[in-house]
Motif scaffolding. Structure first.
Motif, PDB file in Angstrom:
ATOM      1  N   GLY A   9       0.822  -1.208   0.000  1.00 47.65           N
ATOM      2  CA  GLY A   9       0.000   0.000   0.000  1.00 47.65           C
ATOM      3  C   GLY A   9       0.854   1.254   0.000  1.00 47.65           C
ATOM      4  N   ALA A  10       1.929   1.250   0.788  1.00 47.14           N
ATOM      5  CA  ALA A  10       2.839   2.406   0.823  1.00 47.14           C
ATOM      6  C   ALA A  10       3.505   2.610  -0.536  1.00 47.14           C
ATOM      7  N   ILE A  11       3.967   1.531  -1.143  1.00 49.26           N
ATOM      8  CA  ILE A  11       4.609   1.609  -2.463  1.00 49.26           C
ATOM      9  C   ILE A  11       3.618   2.143  -3.505  1.00 49.26           C
ATOM     10  N   ARG A  12       2.385   1.624  -3.484  1.00 45.77           N
ATOM     11  CA  ARG A  12       1.356   2.072  -4.434  1.00 45.77           C
ATOM     12  C   ARG A  12       1.025   3.546  -4.240  1.00 45.77           C
ATOM     13  N   GLU A  13       0.850   3.973  -2.982  1.00 45.43           N
ATOM     14  CA  GLU A  13       0.505   5.376  -2.721  1.00 45.43           C
ATOM     15  C   GLU A  13       1.599   6.322  -3.217  1.00 45.43           C
ATOM     16  N   VAL A  14       2.872   5.972  -3.000  1.00 42.80           N
ATOM     17  CA  VAL A  14       3.960   6.822  -3.510  1.00 42.80           C
ATOM     18  C   VAL A  14       3.874   6.906  -5.026  1.00 42.80           C
ATOM     19  N   ARG A  15       3.631   5.785  -5.677  1.00 43.34           N
ATOM     20  CA  ARG A  15       3.541   5.786  -7.151  1.00 43.34           C
ATOM     21  C   ARG A  15       2.370   6.646  -7.629  1.00 43.34           C
ATOM     22  N   GLU A  16       1.213   6.507  -6.978  1.00 39.83           N
ATOM     23  CA  GLU A  16       0.032   7.275  -7.383  1.00 39.83           C
ATOM     24  C   GLU A  16       0.236   8.776  -7.163  1.00 39.83           C
ATOM     25  N   GLU A  17       0.882   9.143  -6.059  1.00 41.11           N
ATOM     26  CA  GLU A  17       1.015  10.560  -5.710  1.00 41.11           C
ATOM     27  C   GLU A  17       2.211  11.242  -6.356  1.00 41.11           C
ATOM     28  N   THR A  18       3.247  10.451  -6.728  1.00 39.67           N
ATOM     29  CA  THR A  18       4.473  11.082  -7.237  1.00 39.67           C
ATOM     30  C   THR A  18       4.909  10.593  -8.612  1.00 39.67           C
ATOM     31  N   GLY A  19       4.518   9.382  -9.003  1.00 41.36           N
ATOM     32  CA  GLY A  19       4.995   8.773 -10.238  1.00 41.36           C
ATOM     33  C   GLY A  19       6.220   7.900 -10.033  1.00 41.36           C
ATOM     34  N   LEU A  20       6.787   7.887  -8.832  1.00 37.89           N
ATOM     35  CA  LEU A  20       8.005   7.121  -8.564  1.00 37.89           C
ATOM     36  C   LEU A  20       7.677   5.724  -8.035  1.00 37.89           C
ATOM     37  N   LEU A  21       8.468   4.743  -8.460  1.00 35.21           N
ATOM     38  CA  LEU A  21       8.382   3.399  -7.921  1.00 35.21           C
ATOM     39  C   LEU A  21       9.517   3.248  -6.922  1.00 35.21           C
ATOM     40  N   VAL A  22       9.173   3.206  -5.625  1.00 37.29           N
ATOM     41  CA  VAL A  22      10.205   3.173  -4.588  1.00 37.29           C
ATOM     42  C   VAL A  22      10.765   1.772  -4.429  1.00 37.29           C
ATOM     43  N   LYS A  23      12.043   1.728  -4.107  1.00 33.64           N
ATOM     44  CA  LYS A  23      12.786   0.486  -3.845  1.00 33.64           C
ATOM     45  C   LYS A  23      13.434   0.642  -2.478  1.00 33.64           C
ATOM     46  N   ASP A  24      14.050  -0.424  -1.985  1.00 31.21           N
ATOM     47  CA  ASP A  24      14.761  -0.369  -0.701  1.00 31.21           C
ATOM     48  C   ASP A  24      13.937   0.354   0.355  1.00 31.21           C
ATOM     49  N   ILE A  25      12.722  -0.104   0.531  1.00 24.86           N
ATOM     50  CA  ILE A  25      11.800   0.502   1.486  1.00 24.86           C
ATOM     51  C   ILE A  25      11.995  -0.177   2.851  1.00 24.86           C
ATOM     52  N   VAL A  26      12.147   0.650   3.894  1.00 27.43           N
ATOM     53  CA  VAL A  26      12.448   0.161   5.237  1.00 27.43           C
ATOM     54  C   VAL A  26      11.382   0.675   6.207  1.00 27.43           C
ATOM     55  N   TYR A  27      10.881  -0.232   7.042  1.00 24.98           N
ATOM     56  CA  TYR A  27       9.916   0.145   8.069  1.00 24.98           C
ATOM     57  C   TYR A  27      10.617   1.003   9.120  1.00 24.98           C
ATOM     58  N   LYS A  28      10.040   2.166   9.443  1.00 22.65           N
ATOM     59  CA  LYS A  28      10.630   3.072  10.441  1.00 22.65           C
ATOM     60  C   LYS A  28       9.818   3.179  11.718  1.00 22.65           C
ATOM     61  N   GLY A  29       8.509   3.023  11.639  1.00 25.24           N
ATOM     62  CA  GLY A  29       7.761   3.121  12.884  1.00 25.24           C
ATOM     63  C   GLY A  29       6.268   3.248  12.692  1.00 25.24           C
ATOM     64  N   LEU A  30       5.591   3.344  13.830  1.00 25.86           N
ATOM     65  CA  LEU A  30       4.131   3.356  13.876  1.00 25.86           C
ATOM     66  C   LEU A  30       3.643   4.578  14.636  1.00 25.86           C
ATOM     67  N   ASP A  31       2.665   5.247  14.074  1.00 24.39           N
ATOM     68  CA  ASP A  31       1.921   6.291  14.777  1.00 24.39           C
ATOM     69  C   ASP A  31       0.512   5.765  14.990  1.00 24.39           C
ATOM     70  N   GLU A  32       0.021   5.895  16.222  1.00 28.30           N
ATOM     71  CA  GLU A  32      -1.299   5.399  16.567  1.00 28.30           C
ATOM     72  C   GLU A  32      -2.085   6.527  17.229  1.00 28.30           C
ATOM     73  N   PHE A  33      -3.261   6.794  16.704  1.00 26.66           N
ATOM     74  CA  PHE A  33      -4.138   7.832  17.251  1.00 26.66           C
ATOM     75  C   PHE A  33      -5.422   7.149  17.701  1.00 26.66           C
ATOM     76  N   CYS A  34      -5.731   7.256  18.993  1.00 27.33           N
ATOM     77  CA  CYS A  34      -6.918   6.615  19.560  1.00 27.33           C
ATOM     78  C   CYS A  34      -7.875   7.667  20.089  1.00 27.33           C
ATOM     79  N   ASP A  35      -9.146   7.484  19.789  1.00 29.32           N
ATOM     80  CA  ASP A  35     -10.196   8.313  20.366  1.00 29.32           C
ATOM     81  C   ASP A  35     -10.995   7.401  21.292  1.00 29.32           C
ATOM     82  N   PRO A  36     -10.689   7.430  22.611  1.00 26.35           N
ATOM     83  CA  PRO A  36     -11.354   6.509  23.529  1.00 26.35           C
ATOM     84  C   PRO A  36     -12.857   6.746  23.656  1.00 26.35           C
ATOM     85  N   VAL A  37     -13.297   7.965  23.440  1.00 20.21           N
ATOM     86  CA  VAL A  37     -14.733   8.252  23.530  1.00 20.21           C
ATOM     87  C   VAL A  37     -15.482   7.572  22.391  1.00 20.21           C
ATOM     88  N   ALA A  38     -14.952   7.688  21.169  1.00 18.13           N
ATOM     89  CA  ALA A  38     -15.599   7.098  19.999  1.00 18.13           C
ATOM     90  C   ALA A  38     -15.217   5.630  19.802  1.00 18.13           C
TER      91      ALA A  38
END
Length: 148
Positions: A40-69
């Motif tokens: 999905g990350a590779i596809r989104e970069v291609r759709e938004e920029t035209g570039l096909l990324v290689k050597d893609i490395v996982y860097k981390g996770l951002d998590e946003f929680c709404d406990p009320v909802a």
């Protein structure tokens, strides 16, 4: 989200107000079921920029929680250090800009992206968890972790 790096420069998208997150940001978007998160990350970069990324490395996770909802929104962050192709002349998400990595934080960008930006280039991985009150638009609790 996938930061694309070419030597000392990074590729950012200047998203207009109408896209919900105005300012400069790395390419990215939603994962289409049943594709993998990295595909999905590779596809989104291609759709938004035209570039096909290689050597893609996982860097981390951002998590946003709404406990009320009872909602959780997760952003998987990647760094790509090689690619092929040419930039789109009319990108769908906004103007594309190669900028020196050391000058990028001077550009207008959302605070959450400004905090995340240096983590793409730090050794290891990161995890950021934010409890968010969407109604009042405030952070209730934040936890940041880095792993070597």
């Amino acid at each position: 989200m996938c930061m694309v790096q070419d030597g000392s420069k990074v590729l950012l998208v200047n998203r207009p107000d109408r896209k919900g997150f105005p300012g400069y940001i790395a390419p990215g978007g939603k994962v289409d079921f049943p594709e993998s998160i990295v595909n999905g990350a590779i596809r989104e970069v291609r759709e938004e920029t035209g570039l096909l990324v290689k050597d893609i490395v996982y860097k981390g996770l951002d998590e946003f929680c709404d406990p009320v909802a009872g909602l959780r929104y997760m952003v998987f962050n990647y760094l790509a250090t090689s690619f092929e192709g040419e930039l789109l002349e009319s990108p769908p998400e906004g103007e594309l800009l190669w900028v020196e990595k050391d000058e990028a934080l001077q550009l207008p960008m959302q605070d959450w992206f400004k905090r995340r930006f240096p983590l793409f280039f730090a050794p290891g991985t990161f995890e950021r968890s934010v409890e968010w009150d969407a109604r009042d638009r405030i952070e209730l609790k934040k936890t940041d972790r880095r792993y070597a």
